[in-house]
Design a protein around this motif. Sequence first.
Motif, short mmCIF file in Angstrom:
data_model
loop_
_atom_site.label_atom_id
_atom_site.label_comp_id
_atom_site.label_asym_id
_atom_site.label_seq_id
_atom_site.Cartn_x
_atom_site.Cartn_y
_atom_site.Cartn_z
N TYR A 135 -73.31 46.40 5.77
CA TYR A 135 -73.66 45.93 6.52
C TYR A 135 -74.52 46.71 6.70
O TYR A 135 -75.70 45.94 7.11
N LYS A 138 -77.87 45.42 4.17
CA LYS A 138 -78.61 44.53 4.85
C LYS A 138 -79.00 43.82 5.88
O LYS A 138 -80.43 43.28 5.95
N VAL A 177 -73.27 36.90 12.24
CA VAL A 177 -74.28 37.69 11.78
C VAL A 177 -73.93 39.03 11.83
O VAL A 177 -73.40 39.89 11.02
N SER A 181 -69.00 39.28 11.09
CA SER A 181 -68.75 39.27 9.43
C SER A 181 -68.57 41.11 8.90
O SER A 181 -68.16 40.77 7.98
N HIS A 185 -65.57 41.41 7.29
CA HIS A 185 -65.14 42.22 6.08
C HIS A 185 -64.35 43.19 5.74
O HIS A 185 -63.29 43.13 4.43
N TYR A 255 -74.00 39.12 1.91
CA TYR A 255 -74.37 39.49 2.84
C TYR A 255 -75.99 40.49 2.21
O TYR A 255 -76.28 40.22 3.14
N SER A 258 -77.87 37.01 2.64
CA SER A 258 -78.84 37.38 3.56
C SER A 258 -79.81 37.71 3.96
O SER A 258 -80.51 37.51 4.63
N HIS A 264 -78.71 32.50 7.15
CA HIS A 264 -77.62 33.87 7.50
C HIS A 264 -76.31 32.64 6.54
O HIS A 264 -77.00 31.36 6.29
#
Length: 264
Positions: A135, A138, A177, A181, A185, A255, A258, A264
């Motif tokens: 995350y 990302k 997002v 997410s 995950h 991810y 993105s 997204h």
Amino acid sequence: MRTTILITSPGQWQAPGLDLFQFAPIIPGGPAWLTKPVLIALLGAAAVTALCWAAFARPKLVPRGWQSLGEYAYTFVRDQIARPSLGKDADRWMGLLLTIFLTVLAWNLMGVIPLIQFPVAAHIAFPLVLAVSVYAIKVWLGVRHHGVRGYLRGIVHLPGLPGWAYGIYAPMILAEVFVTSLFTHFVRLFANMFAGHILVAFFSSVGFWFLFERLTPLGAGLGLLGVAMTVVITALELFIQFLQAFLFAVLAAMYLASGLHGEH
């Protein structure tokens, strides 16, 4: 299988529960964090490191042995996980994605290895750490490549959507997002490993109780059923363990893409 049988009164059996996931420190009086799941996680990471070292430290033109296994794993992750999401950027992120896939797979497989028999991902802290790491990467990629404003605009922009609808759509997609997410995950992996471990422990404890602790003509049938179900559930767990490692790595690749592409 790891069997936990709780006796609340003489002759009474109680199904295993959350006690399966409670561990005291390995060293009495030692660090509270040094428990069996931590040791298994380190063992899994060491196994992955050893595999990669054996496979790629001295590669041969014609792969054999560990190199063949390592190249098969690399090709699988590249073609089935990295390229479908990242395209031309796949090779740059293969180190991370291969590490994620092999580590999660090793952690999951610890649940069916004799004398270990605990899938690390059934302890929520471990998949959470991996998911938070992905995350963070990302978001960093999105901000670095597109700036804060450009990244947010790319996430909420939907061609053809009327302006008035963005008041409804934008908060929903931003929540997906930046909040949903992350949870989906790690929760998907955790929930599957948690439930699988409970089921295997339940049926193995049934088999042990009725075949060894309280063997009777009627109970023997239940015990044999428990053993048979333990074998079936364990076989199913092997498939699910691989599938969940695959899905976790696929989501990680999505991810990352993105963030790179600002969408997204």
